[in-house]
Design a protein around this motif. Structure first.
Motif, PDB file in Angstrom:
ATOM      1  N   GLU A  37       0.834  -1.208   0.000  1.00  0.00           N
ATOM      2  CA  GLU A  37       0.000   0.000   0.000  1.00  0.00           C
ATOM      3  C   GLU A  37       0.865   1.252   0.000  1.00  0.00           C
ATOM      4  OE1 GLU A  37      -3.180   0.547   2.732  1.00  0.00           O
ATOM      5  OE2 GLU A  37      -4.126  -1.360   2.232  1.00  0.00           O
ATOM      6  N   ALA A  38       1.882   1.262   0.853  1.00  0.00           N
ATOM      7  CA  ALA A  38       2.748   2.435   0.960  1.00  0.00           C
ATOM      8  C   ALA A  38       3.517   2.667  -0.342  1.00  0.00           C
ATOM      9  CB  ALA A  38       3.724   2.266   2.126  1.00  0.00           C
ATOM     10  N   LEU A  39       3.980   1.613  -0.971  1.00  0.00           N
ATOM     11  CA  LEU A  39       4.730   1.736  -2.220  1.00  0.00           C
ATOM     12  C   LEU A  39       3.840   2.279  -3.342  1.00  0.00           C
ATOM     13  CD1 LEU A  39       7.440   1.241  -3.611  1.00  0.00           C
ATOM     14  CD2 LEU A  39       6.662  -1.084  -4.098  1.00  0.00           C
ATOM     15  N   VAL A  40       2.638   1.756  -3.461  1.00  0.00           N
ATOM     16  CA  VAL A  40       1.709   2.229  -4.495  1.00  0.00           C
ATOM     17  C   VAL A  40       1.347   3.693  -4.245  1.00  0.00           C
ATOM     18  CG1 VAL A  40      -0.619   1.945  -5.451  1.00  0.00           C
ATOM     19  CG2 VAL A  40       0.806  -0.065  -5.014  1.00  0.00           C
ATOM     20  N   TYR A  41       1.068   4.033  -3.002  1.00  0.00           N
ATOM     21  CA  TYR A  41       0.728   5.420  -2.679  1.00  0.00           C
ATOM     22  C   TYR A  41       1.904   6.349  -2.980  1.00  0.00           C
ATOM     23  CZ  TYR A  41      -0.779   9.642  -0.423  1.00  0.00           C
ATOM     24  OH  TYR A  41      -1.122  10.959  -0.194  1.00  0.00           O
ATOM     25  N   ARG A  42       3.097   5.919  -2.615  1.00  0.00           N
ATOM     26  CA  ARG A  42       4.295   6.742  -2.850  1.00  0.00           C
ATOM     27  C   ARG A  42       4.499   7.000  -4.345  1.00  0.00           C
ATOM     28  NH1 ARG A  42       7.555   9.689  -4.085  1.00  0.00           N
ATOM     29  NH2 ARG A  42       9.744   9.840  -3.521  1.00  0.00           N
ATOM     30  N   ALA A  43       4.271   5.976  -5.167  1.00  0.00           N
ATOM     31  CA  ALA A  43       4.411   6.138  -6.614  1.00  0.00           C
ATOM     32  C   ALA A  43       3.352   7.104  -7.152  1.00  0.00           C
ATOM     33  CB  ALA A  43       4.313   4.791  -7.313  1.00  0.00           C
ATOM     34  N   ALA A  44       2.119   6.952  -6.694  1.00  0.00           N
ATOM     35  CA  ALA A  44       1.045   7.851  -7.134  1.00  0.00           C
ATOM     36  C   ALA A  44       1.346   9.279  -6.694  1.00  0.00           C
ATOM     37  CB  ALA A  44      -0.292   7.379  -6.570  1.00  0.00           C
ATOM     38  N   GLN A  45       1.854   9.425  -5.490  1.00  0.00           N
ATOM     39  CA  GLN A  45       2.183  10.747  -4.957  1.00  0.00           C
ATOM     40  C   GLN A  45       3.267  11.419  -5.807  1.00  0.00           C
ATOM     41  OE1 GLN A  45       4.078  10.665  -1.063  1.00  0.00           O
ATOM     42  NE2 GLN A  45       2.689  12.281  -0.373  1.00  0.00           N
ATOM     43  N   GLU A  46       4.288  10.665  -6.184  1.00  0.00           N
ATOM     44  CA  GLU A  46       5.354  11.219  -7.018  1.00  0.00           C
ATOM     45  C   GLU A  46       4.809  11.613  -8.392  1.00  0.00           C
ATOM     46  OE1 GLU A  46       9.044  12.659  -8.177  1.00  0.00           O
ATOM     47  OE2 GLU A  46       8.314  12.144  -6.165  1.00  0.00           O
ATOM     48  N   ALA A  47       3.935  10.770  -8.960  1.00  0.00           N
ATOM     49  CA  ALA A  47       3.340  11.094 -10.253  1.00  0.00           C
ATOM     50  C   ALA A  47       2.526  12.382 -10.163  1.00  0.00           C
ATOM     51  CB  ALA A  47       2.463   9.942 -10.738  1.00  0.00           C
ATOM     52  N   VAL A  48       1.707  12.506  -9.125  1.00  0.00           N
ATOM     53  CA  VAL A  48       0.893  13.708  -8.947  1.00  0.00           C
ATOM     54  C   VAL A  48       1.782  14.928  -8.732  1.00  0.00           C
ATOM     55  CG1 VAL A  48      -0.730  14.840  -7.353  1.00  0.00           C
ATOM     56  CG2 VAL A  48      -1.191  12.523  -8.206  1.00  0.00           C
ATOM     57  N   ARG A  49       2.823  14.779  -7.936  1.00  0.00           N
ATOM     58  CA  ARG A  49       3.754  15.889  -7.707  1.00  0.00           C
ATOM     59  C   ARG A  49       4.338  16.360  -9.042  1.00  0.00           C
ATOM     60  NH1 ARG A  49       7.179  13.572  -4.092  1.00  0.00           N
ATOM     61  NH2 ARG A  49       5.826  14.239  -2.415  1.00  0.00           N
ATOM     62  N   ASN A  50       4.737  15.427  -9.890  1.00  0.00           N
ATOM     63  CA  ASN A  50       5.314  15.796 -11.184  1.00  0.00           C
ATOM     64  C   ASN A  50       4.280  16.419 -12.118  1.00  0.00           C
ATOM     65  OD1 ASN A  50       7.963  15.087 -10.618  1.00  0.00           O
ATOM     66  ND2 ASN A  50       7.641  12.969 -11.208  1.00  0.00           N
ATOM     67  N   ILE A  51       3.049  15.938 -12.060  1.00  0.00           N
ATOM     68  CA  ILE A  51       1.985  16.531 -12.880  1.00  0.00           C
ATOM     69  C   ILE A  51       1.786  17.993 -12.486  1.00  0.00           C
ATOM     70  CG2 ILE A  51      -0.507  16.502 -13.323  1.00  0.00           C
ATOM     71  CD1 ILE A  51      -0.256  13.362 -13.104  1.00  0.00           C
ATOM     72  N   VAL A  52       1.727  18.246 -11.182  1.00  0.00           N
ATOM     73  CA  VAL A  52       1.525  19.615 -10.696  1.00  0.00           C
ATOM     74  C   VAL A  52       2.702  20.508 -11.082  1.00  0.00           C
ATOM     75  CG1 VAL A  52       1.394  21.022  -8.589  1.00  0.00           C
ATOM     76  CG2 VAL A  52      -0.008  18.955  -8.819  1.00  0.00           C
ATOM     77  N   ARG A  53       3.922  20.020 -10.913  1.00  0.00           N
ATOM     78  CA  ARG A  53       5.113  20.833 -11.165  1.00  0.00           C
ATOM     79  C   ARG A  53       5.421  21.047 -12.643  1.00  0.00           C
ATOM     80  NH1 ARG A  53       9.377  18.238  -6.906  1.00  0.00           N
ATOM     81  NH2 ARG A  53       8.499  19.155  -5.033  1.00  0.00           N
ATOM     82  N   HIS A  54       5.200  20.014 -13.462  1.00  0.00           N
ATOM     83  CA  HIS A  54       5.768  20.055 -14.806  1.00  0.00           C
ATOM     84  C   HIS A  54       4.797  19.870 -15.964  1.00  0.00           C
ATOM     85  CE1 HIS A  54       9.592  19.667 -12.686  1.00  0.00           C
ATOM     86  NE2 HIS A  54       9.189  18.518 -12.171  1.00  0.00           N
ATOM     87  N   ALA A  55       3.667  19.204 -15.766  1.00  0.00           N
ATOM     88  CA  ALA A  55       2.907  18.674 -16.902  1.00  0.00           C
ATOM     89  C   ALA A  55       2.046  19.683 -17.646  1.00  0.00           C
ATOM     90  CB  ALA A  55       2.029  17.511 -16.448  1.00  0.00           C
ATOM     91  N   ASP A  56       1.522  20.692 -16.951  1.00  0.00           N
ATOM     92  CA  ASP A  56       0.550  21.594 -17.563  1.00  0.00           C
ATOM     93  C   ASP A  56      -0.595  20.788 -18.191  1.00  0.00           C
ATOM     94  OD1 ASP A  56      -0.531  24.067 -18.197  1.00  0.00           O
ATOM     95  OD2 ASP A  56       0.467  24.126 -20.152  1.00  0.00           O
ATOM     96  N   ALA A  57      -1.072  19.801 -17.440  1.00  0.00           N
ATOM     97  CA  ALA A  57      -2.126  18.896 -17.917  1.00  0.00           C
ATOM     98  C   ALA A  57      -3.500  19.446 -17.565  1.00  0.00           C
ATOM     99  CB  ALA A  57      -1.951  17.514 -17.283  1.00  0.00           C
ATOM    100  N   SER A  58      -4.517  18.968 -18.290  1.00  0.00           N
ATOM    101  CA  SER A  58      -5.897  19.293 -17.953  1.00  0.00           C
ATOM    102  C   SER A  58      -6.667  18.054 -17.515  1.00  0.00           C
ATOM    103  CB  SER A  58      -6.608  19.935 -19.157  1.00  0.00           C
ATOM    104  OG  SER A  58      -6.653  19.018 -20.237  1.00  0.00           O
ATOM    105  N   SER A  59      -6.093  16.870 -17.762  1.00  0.00           N
ATOM    106  CA  SER A  59      -6.783  15.626 -17.458  1.00  0.00           C
ATOM    107  C   SER A  59      -5.792  14.576 -16.944  1.00  0.00           C
ATOM    108  CB  SER A  59      -7.470  15.113 -18.727  1.00  0.00           C
ATOM    109  OG  SER A  59      -8.132  13.904 -18.478  1.00  0.00           O
TER     110      SER A  59
END
Length: 163
Positions: A37-59
């Motif tokens: 659970e912790a590993l999956v959450y950590r990976a999702a958290q890193e992905a979200v962090r990168n989306i916020v910082r770098h992606a300029d995504a809408s979806s």
């Protein structure tokens, strides 16, 4: 204690408040050990962090599901996390990430590998990014049957055969 599905929904909400459209689909997370659970959450958290910082995504689409595996003539199960965005993407060359001072994905990949899993990033400039985590799940224990229940079932089978 909050389960993985709830934790991931809360994480997705951090993107929604920023105006992103987020789809979350989480299945097969019951009876996971805390490390997974912790590993999956950590990976999702890193992905979200990168989306916020770098992606300029809408979806963003975030999904977790169990999947069967077949490797070295052994069947097993793994948990698969996918986080996909429609943002600007990036060049996946590791030296470029180091040059920007961004090594979060490298560290995450090392952590995932140390737990027997894999982390792949599919990205290219202008095409969005998909992070995929695959982590093996321990085999489910065989259901235990109380010897008294086993005897009752046997007696019922014998009685049924004699009728």
């Amino acid at each position: 204690v909050q389960g993985l599905a709830t934790s991931l929904a809360d994480l997705a909400a951090t993107l929604e408040v920023r105006g992103l459209h987020v789809t979350v689909d989480v299945t097969g997370t019951e009876q996971l050990d805390e490390t997974t659970e912790a590993l999956v959450y950590r990976a999702a958290q890193e992905a979200v962090r990168n989306i916020v910082r770098h992606a300029d995504a809408s979806s963003v689409t975030l999904s977790v599901a169990r999947a069967g595996t077949l490797s070295a003539n052994k069947r097993g199960q793994e948990l698969v996390l996918r986080v996909r965005d429609n943002g600007c993407g990036f060049e996946t060359d590791n030296t470029a990430a180091r040059g920007r001072g961004s090594v979060g994905l490298e560290l995450l990949a090392a952590l995932v590998t140390s737990h027997g899993g894999t982390l792949t990033i599919d990205a290219s400039p202008g095409q969005g990014t998909e992070l995929v985590l695959r982590v093996p799940l321990p085999p489910s224990p065989a259901p235990t049957v109380d010897p008294a229940q086993r005897q009752d079932a046997h007696e019922q089978d014998v009685a049924g055969a004699l009728r």
